[in-house]
Design a protein around this motif. Sequence first.
Motif, short mmCIF file in Angstrom:
data_model
loop_
_atom_site.label_atom_id
_atom_site.label_comp_id
_atom_site.label_asym_id
_atom_site.label_seq_id
_atom_site.Cartn_x
_atom_site.Cartn_y
_atom_site.Cartn_z
N SER A 29 38.73 33.51 41.57
CA SER A 29 39.40 33.63 40.28
C SER A 29 40.48 34.70 40.30
O SER A 29 41.44 34.64 39.55
CB SER A 29 38.40 33.96 39.17
N VAL A 30 40.28 35.70 41.14
CA VAL A 30 41.22 36.82 41.24
C VAL A 30 41.54 37.04 42.71
O VAL A 30 40.67 36.97 43.56
CB VAL A 30 40.61 38.12 40.66
N LEU A 31 42.81 37.28 42.99
CA LEU A 31 43.23 37.59 44.36
C LEU A 31 43.77 39.01 44.36
O LEU A 31 44.68 39.34 43.60
CB LEU A 31 44.30 36.61 44.83
N THR A 32 43.18 39.86 45.20
CA THR A 32 43.64 41.24 45.32
C THR A 32 44.57 41.35 46.52
O THR A 32 44.23 40.92 47.62
CB THR A 32 42.45 42.20 45.49
N LEU A 33 45.75 41.91 46.28
CA LEU A 33 46.75 42.08 47.34
C LEU A 33 47.05 43.55 47.55
O LEU A 33 47.00 44.35 46.61
CB LEU A 33 48.06 41.37 46.95
N ASP A 78 65.40 52.37 52.73
CA ASP A 78 66.09 53.24 53.70
C ASP A 78 66.17 54.69 53.22
O ASP A 78 66.33 55.60 54.03
CB ASP A 78 67.50 52.73 53.95
N THR A 79 66.06 54.92 51.92
CA THR A 79 66.23 56.28 51.39
C THR A 79 64.94 57.08 51.34
O THR A 79 64.95 58.24 50.97
CB THR A 79 66.84 56.22 49.97
N SER A 80 63.80 56.47 51.71
CA SER A 80 62.52 57.18 51.68
C SER A 80 61.75 56.90 52.97
O SER A 80 61.71 55.76 53.44
CB SER A 80 61.69 56.74 50.47
N ASP A 81 61.14 57.94 53.54
CA ASP A 81 60.37 57.77 54.76
C ASP A 81 58.93 57.35 54.49
O ASP A 81 58.23 56.88 55.37
CB ASP A 81 60.35 59.08 55.56
N VAL A 82 58.48 57.53 53.26
CA VAL A 82 57.09 57.24 52.91
C VAL A 82 57.02 55.96 52.09
O VAL A 82 57.59 55.89 51.00
CB VAL A 82 56.48 58.41 52.10
N PRO A 83 56.33 54.92 52.61
CA PRO A 83 56.21 53.69 51.82
C PRO A 83 55.25 53.88 50.65
O PRO A 83 54.31 54.68 50.71
CB PRO A 83 55.67 52.67 52.82
N SER A 84 55.50 53.17 49.59
CA SER A 84 54.62 53.18 48.42
C SER A 84 53.67 51.99 48.55
O SER A 84 54.12 50.86 48.71
CB SER A 84 55.48 53.06 47.16
N THR A 85 52.37 52.26 48.49
CA THR A 85 51.38 51.19 48.65
C THR A 85 50.45 51.18 47.45
O THR A 85 50.03 52.24 46.98
CB THR A 85 50.56 51.39 49.94
N ARG A 86 50.15 49.98 46.96
CA ARG A 86 49.22 49.85 45.84
C ARG A 86 48.46 48.54 45.94
O ARG A 86 48.88 47.62 46.64
CB ARG A 86 49.95 49.93 44.52
N MET A 87 47.34 48.47 45.22
CA MET A 87 46.55 47.24 45.13
C MET A 87 46.96 46.52 43.86
O MET A 87 47.12 47.16 42.81
CB MET A 87 45.06 47.56 45.08
N GLN A 88 47.14 45.23 43.95
CA GLN A 88 47.56 44.43 42.80
C GLN A 88 46.60 43.25 42.67
O GLN A 88 46.42 42.48 43.61
CB GLN A 88 49.00 43.93 43.01
N GLU A 89 45.97 43.12 41.50
CA GLU A 89 45.09 41.98 41.24
C GLU A 89 45.89 40.90 40.53
O GLU A 89 46.53 41.16 39.50
CB GLU A 89 43.90 42.39 40.37
N ILE A 90 45.85 39.69 41.07
CA ILE A 90 46.54 38.55 40.48
C ILE A 90 45.47 37.55 40.04
O ILE A 90 44.68 37.07 40.86
CB ILE A 90 47.54 37.92 41.46
N TYR A 91 45.44 37.27 38.74
CA TYR A 91 44.44 36.37 38.18
C TYR A 91 44.91 34.92 38.32
O TYR A 91 46.00 34.56 37.87
CB TYR A 91 44.18 36.71 36.71
N LEU A 92 44.07 34.10 38.95
CA LEU A 92 44.38 32.70 39.16
C LEU A 92 43.73 31.81 38.09
O LEU A 92 44.31 30.81 37.69
CB LEU A 92 43.89 32.24 40.54
N PHE A 93 42.52 32.17 37.66
CA PHE A 93 41.77 31.38 36.69
C PHE A 93 41.21 32.29 35.60
O PHE A 93 40.96 33.46 35.85
CB PHE A 93 40.60 30.65 37.37
N ASN A 94 40.97 31.71 34.41
CA ASN A 94 40.35 32.48 33.34
C ASN A 94 38.83 32.35 33.43
O ASN A 94 38.30 31.81 34.41
CB ASN A 94 40.88 32.03 31.97
N GLU A 95 38.12 32.82 32.39
CA GLU A 95 36.65 32.81 32.42
C GLU A 95 36.08 31.40 32.49
O GLU A 95 34.98 31.19 33.00
CB GLU A 95 36.08 33.50 31.16
#
Length: 192
Positions: free
Chosen positions: A96-100, A107-124
């Motif tokens: 029902s949920v896909l976590t990415l 090019d202007t930053s040496d440190v990548p920004s990383t986060r977890m994103q939940e994408i809802y595919l189906f409801n209850e």
Amino acid sequence: MRISDYNRYRPGAALRRPGVSVARHFIVSTFVLLTASACTRLSPVEWSEFASVDPAGWSPMMSAEFTPLPPDSVYPWPGVYDVVVCLRYKADAPQSVLTLTISEECDTSDVPSTRMQEIYLFNELHKPMGRGSYAVYEVTDTLHRRFSPPPGYTVTCSLPEGSPSPRGVIDIGLLLRRSGEKSVIPIPHIKL
């Protein structure tokens, strides 16, 4: 012989009926409107790219990398955009949920920004959250609003370490949509 009698029997007089000039004006007006609308943007999406996912399942080793390129490579992006992740999936996908894991770098930053994103595919009730038909649906999630991509902007989407391989995902994509704009002509989605 009256003038009206002369026009009735003259060759080509049938072409001068009042309805013919109205039809001619209608055809010319329609042509002008179609020509003018050909120069109008129908979609606010400025850039998009998709990566296909293996039908057997998304491997945790797979990552999709997107590097949006501006329309003119000499100049940076000409405005502000919404950065949108798009996921296409089948109606029989088991999760029902896909976590990415989403990493952003430039090019202007040496440190990548990383986060977890939940994408809802189906409801209850296990009804698809996305739009679509023929048992294929599309759901979007906005990463940034009113964002001006810096030079070398790259977005990488992958699965978190140790997560099970999701099934039913067809492809994943990234869109740059002009902020605040909607489609000029709404395209209806027909469900069969």
